[in-house]
Design a protein around this motif. Structure first.
Motif, PDB file in Angstrom:
ATOM      1  N   ALA A  82       0.819  -1.206   0.000  1.00  0.00           N
ATOM      2  CA  ALA A  82       0.000   0.000   0.000  1.00  0.00           C
ATOM      3  C   ALA A  82       0.854   1.258   0.000  1.00  0.00           C
ATOM      4  CB  ALA A  82      -0.922   0.017   1.209  1.00  0.00           C
ATOM      5  N   GLY A  83       2.008   1.238   0.646  1.00  0.00           N
ATOM      6  CA  GLY A  83       2.866   2.407   0.674  1.00  0.00           C
ATOM      7  C   GLY A  83       2.439   3.409   1.741  1.00  0.00           C
ATOM      8  N   GLN A  84       3.311   4.369   1.994  1.00  0.00           N
ATOM      9  CA  GLN A  84       3.060   5.441   2.959  1.00  0.00           C
ATOM     10  C   GLN A  84       3.283   6.774   2.267  1.00  0.00           C
ATOM     11  OE1 GLN A  84       2.574   5.740   6.378  1.00  0.00           O
ATOM     12  NE2 GLN A  84       2.573   3.604   6.988  1.00  0.00           N
ATOM     13  N   VAL A  85       2.348   7.709   2.429  1.00  0.00           N
ATOM     14  CA  VAL A  85       2.545   9.056   1.893  1.00  0.00           C
ATOM     15  C   VAL A  85       3.604   9.726   2.762  1.00  0.00           C
ATOM     16  CG1 VAL A  85       1.484  11.295   1.438  1.00  0.00           C
ATOM     17  CG2 VAL A  85       0.185   9.200   1.043  1.00  0.00           C
ATOM     18  N   ILE A  86       4.732  10.103   2.140  1.00  0.00           N
ATOM     19  CA  ILE A  86       5.812  10.703   2.928  1.00  0.00           C
ATOM     20  C   ILE A  86       5.962  12.192   2.660  1.00  0.00           C
ATOM     21  CG2 ILE A  86       7.094   8.555   3.219  1.00  0.00           C
ATOM     22  CD1 ILE A  86       8.876   9.397   0.887  1.00  0.00           C
ATOM     23  N   TRP A  87       5.304  12.713   1.593  1.00  0.00           N
ATOM     24  CA  TRP A  87       5.337  14.143   1.302  1.00  0.00           C
ATOM     25  C   TRP A  87       4.192  14.457   0.356  1.00  0.00           C
ATOM     26  CZ3 TRP A  87       5.748  16.534  -3.437  1.00  0.00           C
ATOM     27  CH2 TRP A  87       5.961  17.918  -3.422  1.00  0.00           C
ATOM     28  N   SER A  88       3.581  15.630   0.529  1.00  0.00           N
ATOM     29  CA  SER A  88       2.534  16.040  -0.409  1.00  0.00           C
ATOM     30  C   SER A  88       2.371  17.553  -0.394  1.00  0.00           C
ATOM     31  CB  SER A  88       1.194  15.375  -0.075  1.00  0.00           C
ATOM     32  OG  SER A  88       0.651  15.935   1.095  1.00  0.00           O
ATOM     33  N   THR A  89       1.838  18.062  -1.489  1.00  0.00           N
ATOM     34  CA  THR A  89       1.465  19.474  -1.568  1.00  0.00           C
ATOM     35  C   THR A  89      -0.002  19.578  -1.193  1.00  0.00           C
ATOM     36  OG1 THR A  89       0.792  19.276  -3.891  1.00  0.00           O
ATOM     37  CG2 THR A  89       3.087  19.898  -3.457  1.00  0.00           C
ATOM     38  N   ARG A  90      -0.512  20.781  -1.147  1.00  0.00           N
ATOM     39  CA  ARG A  90      -1.946  20.975  -0.924  1.00  0.00           C
ATOM     40  C   ARG A  90      -2.705  20.618  -2.207  1.00  0.00           C
ATOM     41  NH1 ARG A  90      -3.714  24.484   3.333  1.00  0.00           N
ATOM     42  NH2 ARG A  90      -1.952  25.072   4.619  1.00  0.00           N
ATOM     43  N   PHE A  91      -3.979  20.285  -2.044  1.00  0.00           N
ATOM     44  CA  PHE A  91      -4.804  20.007  -3.211  1.00  0.00           C
ATOM     45  C   PHE A  91      -4.997  21.290  -4.002  1.00  0.00           C
ATOM     46  CE2 PHE A  91      -5.922  16.214  -0.973  1.00  0.00           C
ATOM     47  CZ  PHE A  91      -6.148  15.306  -1.990  1.00  0.00           C
ATOM     48  N   ARG A  92      -4.966  21.172  -5.323  1.00  0.00           N
ATOM     49  CA  ARG A  92      -5.234  22.311  -6.189  1.00  0.00           C
ATOM     50  C   ARG A  92      -6.564  22.054  -6.883  1.00  0.00           C
ATOM     51  NH1 ARG A  92      -1.421  23.265 -10.970  1.00  0.00           N
ATOM     52  NH2 ARG A  92      -3.192  22.900 -12.301  1.00  0.00           N
ATOM     53  N   GLY A 109     -29.634  33.458 -20.983  1.00  0.00           N
ATOM     54  CA  GLY A 109     -30.288  32.408 -20.211  1.00  0.00           C
ATOM     55  C   GLY A 109     -29.374  31.219 -20.044  1.00  0.00           C
ATOM     56  N   GLY A 110     -29.937  30.107 -19.687  1.00  0.00           N
ATOM     57  CA  GLY A 110     -29.152  28.901 -19.528  1.00  0.00           C
ATOM     58  C   GLY A 110     -28.736  28.683 -18.093  1.00  0.00           C
ATOM     59  N   GLN A 111     -28.146  27.550 -17.868  1.00  0.00           N
ATOM     60  CA  GLN A 111     -27.733  27.109 -16.534  1.00  0.00           C
ATOM     61  C   GLN A 111     -26.213  27.119 -16.465  1.00  0.00           C
ATOM     62  OE1 GLN A 111     -29.962  25.818 -14.079  1.00  0.00           O
ATOM     63  NE2 GLN A 111     -28.207  25.901 -12.740  1.00  0.00           N
ATOM     64  N   GLU A 112     -25.656  27.772 -15.432  1.00  0.00           N
ATOM     65  CA  GLU A 112     -24.204  27.755 -15.257  1.00  0.00           C
ATOM     66  C   GLU A 112     -23.798  26.411 -14.668  1.00  0.00           C
ATOM     67  OE1 GLU A 112     -20.529  29.946 -12.932  1.00  0.00           O
ATOM     68  OE2 GLU A 112     -22.560  30.557 -12.492  1.00  0.00           O
ATOM     69  N   VAL A 113     -22.790  25.782 -15.291  1.00  0.00           N
ATOM     70  CA  VAL A 113     -22.270  24.499 -14.815  1.00  0.00           C
ATOM     71  C   VAL A 113     -20.799  24.708 -14.450  1.00  0.00           C
ATOM     72  CG1 VAL A 113     -21.776  22.105 -15.421  1.00  0.00           C
ATOM     73  CG2 VAL A 113     -23.844  23.202 -16.277  1.00  0.00           C
ATOM     74  N   ARG A 114     -20.446  24.317 -13.223  1.00  0.00           N
ATOM     75  CA  ARG A 114     -19.062  24.421 -12.772  1.00  0.00           C
ATOM     76  C   ARG A 114     -18.498  23.013 -12.610  1.00  0.00           C
ATOM     77  NH1 ARG A 114     -20.750  28.844  -8.485  1.00  0.00           N
ATOM     78  NH2 ARG A 114     -21.446  26.970  -7.446  1.00  0.00           N
ATOM     79  N   GLU A 115     -17.476  22.688 -13.406  1.00  0.00           N
ATOM     80  CA  GLU A 115     -16.835  21.373 -13.330  1.00  0.00           C
ATOM     81  C   GLU A 115     -15.560  21.509 -12.504  1.00  0.00           C
ATOM     82  OE1 GLU A 115     -16.666  19.033 -17.011  1.00  0.00           O
ATOM     83  OE2 GLU A 115     -17.758  20.697 -17.906  1.00  0.00           O
ATOM     84  N   HIS A 116     -15.468  20.704 -11.448  1.00  0.00           N
ATOM     85  CA  HIS A 116     -14.336  20.759 -10.537  1.00  0.00           C
ATOM     86  C   HIS A 116     -13.388  19.601 -10.820  1.00  0.00           C
ATOM     87  CE1 HIS A 116     -16.314  23.673  -7.787  1.00  0.00           C
ATOM     88  NE2 HIS A 116     -17.389  23.121  -8.309  1.00  0.00           N
ATOM     89  N   SER A 117     -12.097  19.899 -10.836  1.00  0.00           N
ATOM     90  CA  SER A 117     -11.083  18.849 -10.918  1.00  0.00           C
ATOM     91  C   SER A 117      -9.991  19.187  -9.904  1.00  0.00           C
ATOM     92  CB  SER A 117     -10.508  18.724 -12.326  1.00  0.00           C
ATOM     93  OG  SER A 117      -9.871  19.924 -12.701  1.00  0.00           O
ATOM     94  N   TYR A 118      -9.313  18.150  -9.441  1.00  0.00           N
ATOM     95  CA  TYR A 118      -8.332  18.307  -8.371  1.00  0.00           C
ATOM     96  C   TYR A 118      -7.021  17.670  -8.783  1.00  0.00           C
ATOM     97  CZ  TYR A 118     -12.529  19.342  -5.753  1.00  0.00           C
ATOM     98  OH  TYR A 118     -13.706  19.894  -5.339  1.00  0.00           O
ATOM     99  N   SER A 119      -5.922  18.249  -8.295  1.00  0.00           N
ATOM    100  CA  SER A 119      -4.610  17.657  -8.526  1.00  0.00           C
ATOM    101  C   SER A 119      -3.754  17.851  -7.284  1.00  0.00           C
ATOM    102  CB  SER A 119      -3.931  18.283  -9.745  1.00  0.00           C
ATOM    103  OG  SER A 119      -3.707  19.659  -9.523  1.00  0.00           O
ATOM    104  N   ILE A 120      -2.781  16.969  -7.140  1.00  0.00           N
ATOM    105  CA  ILE A 120      -1.871  17.019  -5.999  1.00  0.00           C
ATOM    106  C   ILE A 120      -0.568  16.353  -6.413  1.00  0.00           C
ATOM    107  CG2 ILE A 120      -2.690  14.846  -5.023  1.00  0.00           C
ATOM    108  CD1 ILE A 120      -2.234  16.027  -2.251  1.00  0.00           C
ATOM    109  N   SER A 121       0.535  16.836  -5.877  1.00  0.00           N
ATOM    110  CA  SER A 121       1.822  16.168  -6.045  1.00  0.00           C
ATOM    111  C   SER A 121       2.141  15.494  -4.723  1.00  0.00           C
ATOM    112  CB  SER A 121       2.917  17.186  -6.385  1.00  0.00           C
ATOM    113  OG  SER A 121       2.687  17.743  -7.645  1.00  0.00           O
ATOM    114  N   LEU A 122       2.610  14.247  -4.795  1.00  0.00           N
ATOM    115  CA  LEU A 122       2.908  13.534  -3.559  1.00  0.00           C
ATOM    116  C   LEU A 122       4.016  12.525  -3.779  1.00  0.00           C
ATOM    117  CD1 LEU A 122       1.390  10.446  -3.629  1.00  0.00           C
ATOM    118  CD2 LEU A 122      -0.545  11.990  -3.682  1.00  0.00           C
ATOM    119  N   ALA A 123       4.609  12.116  -2.683  1.00  0.00           N
ATOM    120  CA  ALA A 123       5.637  11.070  -2.708  1.00  0.00           C
ATOM    121  C   ALA A 123       5.165   9.947  -1.809  1.00  0.00           C
ATOM    122  CB  ALA A 123       6.975  11.624  -2.213  1.00  0.00           C
ATOM    123  N   VAL A 124       5.278   8.721  -2.299  1.00  0.00           N
ATOM    124  CA  VAL A 124       4.844   7.540  -1.557  1.00  0.00           C
ATOM    125  C   VAL A 124       6.051   6.631  -1.343  1.00  0.00           C
ATOM    126  CG1 VAL A 124       3.327   5.521  -1.571  1.00  0.00           C
ATOM    127  CG2 VAL A 124       2.532   7.677  -2.545  1.00  0.00           C
TER     128      VAL A 124
END
Length: 151
Positions: A82-92, A109-124
């Motif tokens: 499984a590994g251990q997270v040994i370092w990470s940045t904050r989620f972007r 008119g119309g409906q506003e749609v907000r699509e969210h995506s996330y990224s992170i740098s980490l070391a395992v």
């Protein structure tokens, strides 16, 4: 809905009164007054429009635990870890805004749609000692494509 009902009620009251004011019939004035009052009620109950739709918004986050001082396994041969997270940045968080539906041709008119995506740098950290190679990496039950991944 209140706009339609109060406009009809204002029309009925104006018709019952009868007569004309400045060339407008009392029925027309009553209908306009009822429609204005009804639109205020509709806006108070229903709001100024619909809220934006959030797609892919993270409500919670589940990560494997990373404990300082936790033991690292020693591996001989081929082993699943499984590994251990040994370092990470904050989620972007990245938000992409689009408008769906509404009138065509710049009508608005119309409906506003907000699509969210996330990224992170980490070391395992996988295990103690040197590793000849990493065979496969799995995330969310699916094998990851390792092209472009630095490890």
């Amino acid at each position: 809905m209140a706009t339609v009902l109060l406009a009809a009620a204002g029309n009925a009251v104006g018709s019952a009164i009868g007569g004309q004011i400045l060339g407008l019939s009392a029925a027309t004035i009553g209908q306009a007054a009822g429609a204005v009052a009804g639109s205020f009620i509709d806006q108070a109950l229903l709001g100024q429009g619909s809220a934006a739709v959030d797609v892919g918004r993270a409500r919670g986050l589940r990560l494997q635990s990373a404990t300082e001082g936790a033991a690292m396994p020693i591996c001989f041969g081929r082993m699943r870890l499984a590994g251990q997270v040994i370092w990470s940045t904050r989620f972007r968080e990245t938000i992409r805004r689009t408008t769906e539906g509404g009138k065509g041709g710049g009508g608005g008119g119309g409906q506003e749609v907000r699509e969210h995506s996330y990224s992170i740098s980490l070391a395992v950290g996988l295990c103690e000692g040197t590793i000849d190679r990493v065979g496969r990496i799995w995330a969310d039950g699916q094998e990851m494509d390792l092209t472009g991944v630095t490890y």
